[in-house]
Design a protein around this motif. Structure first.
Motif, PDB file in Angstrom:
ATOM      1  N   SER A 125      -6.742   1.765   5.405  1.00 45.81           N
ATOM      2  CA  SER A 125      -6.291   3.118   5.054  1.00 45.81           C
ATOM      3  C   SER A 125      -5.688   3.133   3.658  1.00 45.81           C
ATOM      4  CB  SER A 125      -5.275   3.613   6.094  1.00 45.81           C
ATOM      5  OG  SER A 125      -4.201   2.717   6.171  1.00 45.81           O
ATOM      6  N   ASN A 126      -6.149   2.196   2.837  1.00 46.92           N
ATOM      7  CA  ASN A 126      -5.660   2.075   1.464  1.00 46.92           C
ATOM      8  C   ASN A 126      -6.611   2.726   0.474  1.00 46.92           C
ATOM      9  OD1 ASN A 126      -3.594   0.353   2.496  1.00 46.92           O
ATOM     10  ND2 ASN A 126      -5.084  -1.304   2.510  1.00 46.92           N
ATOM     11  N   LEU A 127      -6.122   3.751  -0.186  1.00 48.14           N
ATOM     12  CA  LEU A 127      -6.941   4.501  -1.140  1.00 48.14           C
ATOM     13  C   LEU A 127      -6.513   4.145  -2.564  1.00 48.14           C
ATOM     14  CD1 LEU A 127      -9.021   6.750  -1.566  1.00 48.14           C
ATOM     15  CD2 LEU A 127      -7.179   8.402  -1.228  1.00 48.14           C
ATOM     16  N   PHE A 128      -7.514   3.804  -3.396  1.00 48.53           N
ATOM     17  CA  PHE A 128      -7.212   3.355  -4.759  1.00 48.53           C
ATOM     18  C   PHE A 128      -8.105   4.010  -5.805  1.00 48.53           C
ATOM     19  CE2 PHE A 128      -5.643  -0.352  -2.401  1.00 48.53           C
ATOM     20  CZ  PHE A 128      -4.449  -0.615  -3.064  1.00 48.53           C
ATOM     21  N   GLU A 155      -6.733  -2.175 -13.682  1.00 53.05           N
ATOM     22  CA  GLU A 155      -5.593  -1.275 -13.513  1.00 53.05           C
ATOM     23  C   GLU A 155      -5.820  -0.478 -12.239  1.00 53.05           C
ATOM     24  OE1 GLU A 155      -4.515  -0.531 -18.228  1.00 53.05           O
ATOM     25  OE2 GLU A 155      -5.469   1.077 -17.084  1.00 53.05           O
ATOM     26  N   PHE A 156      -4.749  -0.216 -11.534  1.00 52.12           N
ATOM     27  CA  PHE A 156      -4.920   0.507 -10.273  1.00 52.12           C
ATOM     28  C   PHE A 156      -3.881   1.607 -10.116  1.00 52.12           C
ATOM     29  CE2 PHE A 156      -1.267  -0.900  -7.814  1.00 52.12           C
ATOM     30  CZ  PHE A 156      -0.870  -2.038  -8.506  1.00 52.12           C
ATOM     31  N   ALA A 157      -4.284   2.649  -9.427  1.00 54.86           N
ATOM     32  CA  ALA A 157      -3.353   3.664  -8.947  1.00 54.86           C
ATOM     33  C   ALA A 157      -3.621   3.794  -7.458  1.00 54.86           C
ATOM     34  CB  ALA A 157      -3.610   4.994  -9.653  1.00 54.86           C
ATOM     35  N   HIS A 158      -2.620   4.117  -6.695  1.00 57.39           N
ATOM     36  CA  HIS A 158      -2.818   4.238  -5.253  1.00 57.39           C
ATOM     37  C   HIS A 158      -2.245   5.550  -4.749  1.00 57.39           C
ATOM     38  CE1 HIS A 158       1.411   3.435  -4.340  1.00 57.39           C
ATOM     39  NE2 HIS A 158       1.356   2.514  -5.301  1.00 57.39           N
ATOM     40  N   ALA A 159      -2.510   5.839  -3.495  1.00 59.23           N
ATOM     41  CA  ALA A 159      -2.084   7.109  -2.918  1.00 59.23           C
ATOM     42  C   ALA A 159      -1.193   6.871  -1.711  1.00 59.23           C
ATOM     43  CB  ALA A 159      -3.302   7.930  -2.519  1.00 59.23           C
ATOM     44  N   SER A 160      -0.217   5.994  -1.902  1.00 62.98           N
ATOM     45  CA  SER A 160       0.658   5.661  -0.782  1.00 62.98           C
ATOM     46  C   SER A 160       2.098   5.590  -1.246  1.00 62.98           C
ATOM     47  CB  SER A 160       0.243   4.316  -0.184  1.00 62.98           C
ATOM     48  OG  SER A 160       1.240   3.827   0.672  1.00 62.98           O
ATOM     49  N   LYS A 161       3.024   5.704  -0.311  1.00 68.09           N
ATOM     50  CA  LYS A 161       4.432   5.581  -0.663  1.00 68.09           C
ATOM     51  C   LYS A 161       4.913   4.144  -0.528  1.00 68.09           C
ATOM     52  CE  LYS A 161       5.411  10.348   0.514  1.00 68.09           C
ATOM     53  NZ  LYS A 161       5.726  11.280   1.616  1.00 68.09           N
ATOM     54  N   LYS A 162       4.109   3.339   0.152  1.00 77.57           N
ATOM     55  CA  LYS A 162       4.509   1.948   0.377  1.00 77.57           C
ATOM     56  C   LYS A 162       3.984   1.050  -0.741  1.00 77.57           C
ATOM     57  CE  LYS A 162       4.187   2.805   5.336  1.00 77.57           C
ATOM     58  NZ  LYS A 162       3.383   2.559   6.556  1.00 77.57           N
ATOM     59  N   HIS A 163       4.611   1.148  -1.905  1.00 77.47           N
ATOM     60  CA  HIS A 163       4.120   0.443  -3.091  1.00 77.47           C
ATOM     61  C   HIS A 163       3.843  -1.037  -2.868  1.00 77.47           C
ATOM     62  CE1 HIS A 163       4.761   3.809  -5.872  1.00 77.47           C
ATOM     63  NE2 HIS A 163       5.754   4.120  -5.044  1.00 77.47           N
ATOM     64  N   LYS A 164       4.854  -1.758  -2.408  1.00 75.47           N
ATOM     65  CA  LYS A 164       4.723  -3.211  -2.328  1.00 75.47           C
ATOM     66  C   LYS A 164       3.628  -3.629  -1.360  1.00 75.47           C
ATOM     67  CE  LYS A 164       9.233  -4.732  -3.888  1.00 75.47           C
ATOM     68  NZ  LYS A 164      10.522  -5.360  -3.560  1.00 75.47           N
ATOM     69  N   ILE A 165       3.600  -2.977  -0.207  1.00 72.63           N
ATOM     70  CA  ILE A 165       2.609  -3.345   0.801  1.00 72.63           C
ATOM     71  C   ILE A 165       1.197  -3.091   0.299  1.00 72.63           C
ATOM     72  CG2 ILE A 165       1.734  -2.762   3.095  1.00 72.63           C
ATOM     73  CD1 ILE A 165       4.613  -2.121   3.900  1.00 72.63           C
TER      74      ILE A 165
END
Length: 288
Positions: free
Chosen positions: A52-55, A66-76
DNA sequence: CGACAGGTCGGTA
DNA sequence: TACCGACCTGTC
């Protein structure tokens, strides 16, 4: 594709991973995985997902990811991306061993593909994807998986959904799977999901079991033969000795080594390429 | 419009 | 064990 409603993080750089543009495209979107979509504006940028990881992934001018993600759980989520890209693996060692084989054809590909990687994908996703892959083109496989996500998966953000669990697939009406354009693969997928659940088989074992034993379990599932089992083992279980023999590799081996029989190719690959045969396969595949 | 597709399965010799 | 047609259905 609806990217508007997605709350993207700022882009960050992964210092430890870099690609040539060609290898970046080949690794993400060359047949290992089917969840990456090239951006319209930037040909070195993709939007995609696993679990369920969107990048968003892109290359900077130095070739770093370089990456950007769509989650609040940065470290995980950063940890999951690092695992997916298998950043711990030392490709220098692996490639040096392949160079030592002194195979002219292989060396040529090693030279022209200096940064090709094997993704470390979630094992369940590779099983689903490669059951869908039989006798289909890459665009069609992506379409099937997109529909499976949308019709049976869980919502992540925008138009993106995770792939359904085996429970979901096992219990879904067959028509719902058929609606995802799987054709004769629909019942293969459902039967495999049901068998994995009935066996209470821990798929994580596939990365530690003896290779032949792992392959035997997979080919015991429905819709999985030698080729697809090896794809699952290579892309989902980090089994680098797995050498998927598909139509392209057959043509390639026929031309380069004069071998066209799939079983003979597997034997040749084991003896000739050895423990990193799967990486050699990707190089030969990319050249075809 | 017809052949064919990142194969697998089940039946036959 | 090795070979062959059937299998769904969307592209080419």
């Amino acid at each position: 594709m609806n990217l508007q409603k997605i709350n993207w993080s700022e882009f960050q750089t992964l210092d430890s991973v870099y690609f040539t543009p060609t290898d970046f495209a080949e690794t993400l979107d060359g047949g290992q995985a089917f969840g990456w979509y090239r951006d319209d504006e930037n040909e070195n940028a993709y939007t995609g997902l696993f679990d369920s990881n969107l990048f968003k992934l892109r290359l900077n001018d130095s070739g770093n990811v370089e990456f950007a993600h769509a989650s609040k759980k940065h470290k995980i989520i950063i940890a999951s991306l690092k695992k997916y890209l298998d950043i711990e693996r030392d490709y220098d060692i692996l490639r040096k061993k392949l160079f030592k084989i002194r195979d002219t054809h292989l060396n040529k590909e090693l030279h022209s593909r200096p940064t090709l990687r094997i993704l470390n994908q979630p094992i369940n996703e590779t099983i689903i994807a490669f059951i869908c892959s039989s006798s289909k083109r890459i665009v069609q496989i992506k379409q099937c998986l997109w529909l499976l996500r949308k019709n049976l998966g869980s919502h992540i953000a925008g138009d993106f959904y995770s792939l359904p669990t085996f429970e979901k697939i096992a219990n879904a009406p067959l028509e719902k799977i058929l609606d995802c354009k799987l054709g004769f693969r629909a019942k293969y997928l459902q039967q495999s999901a049901q068998k994995i659940l009935n066996d209470s088989f821990d798929l994580n074992n596939l990365s530690s079991m003896p290779y032949l034993e792992a392959k035997k379990y997979l080919t015991g599932l429905s819709g999985i033969g030698d080729k697809i089992a090896d794809c699952i083992l290579l892309f989902g279980a980090q089994r680098f000795e797995a050498f998927p023999v598909d139509t392209w590799i057959i043509k390639s081996c026929e031309k380069l080594y004069g071998i066209s029989n799939p079983n003979q190719i597997r034997t040749f690959a084991k003896n000739h390429f050895g423990e990193y045969a799967g990486y050699a396969q990707q190089l030969l595949f990319a050249s075809s």
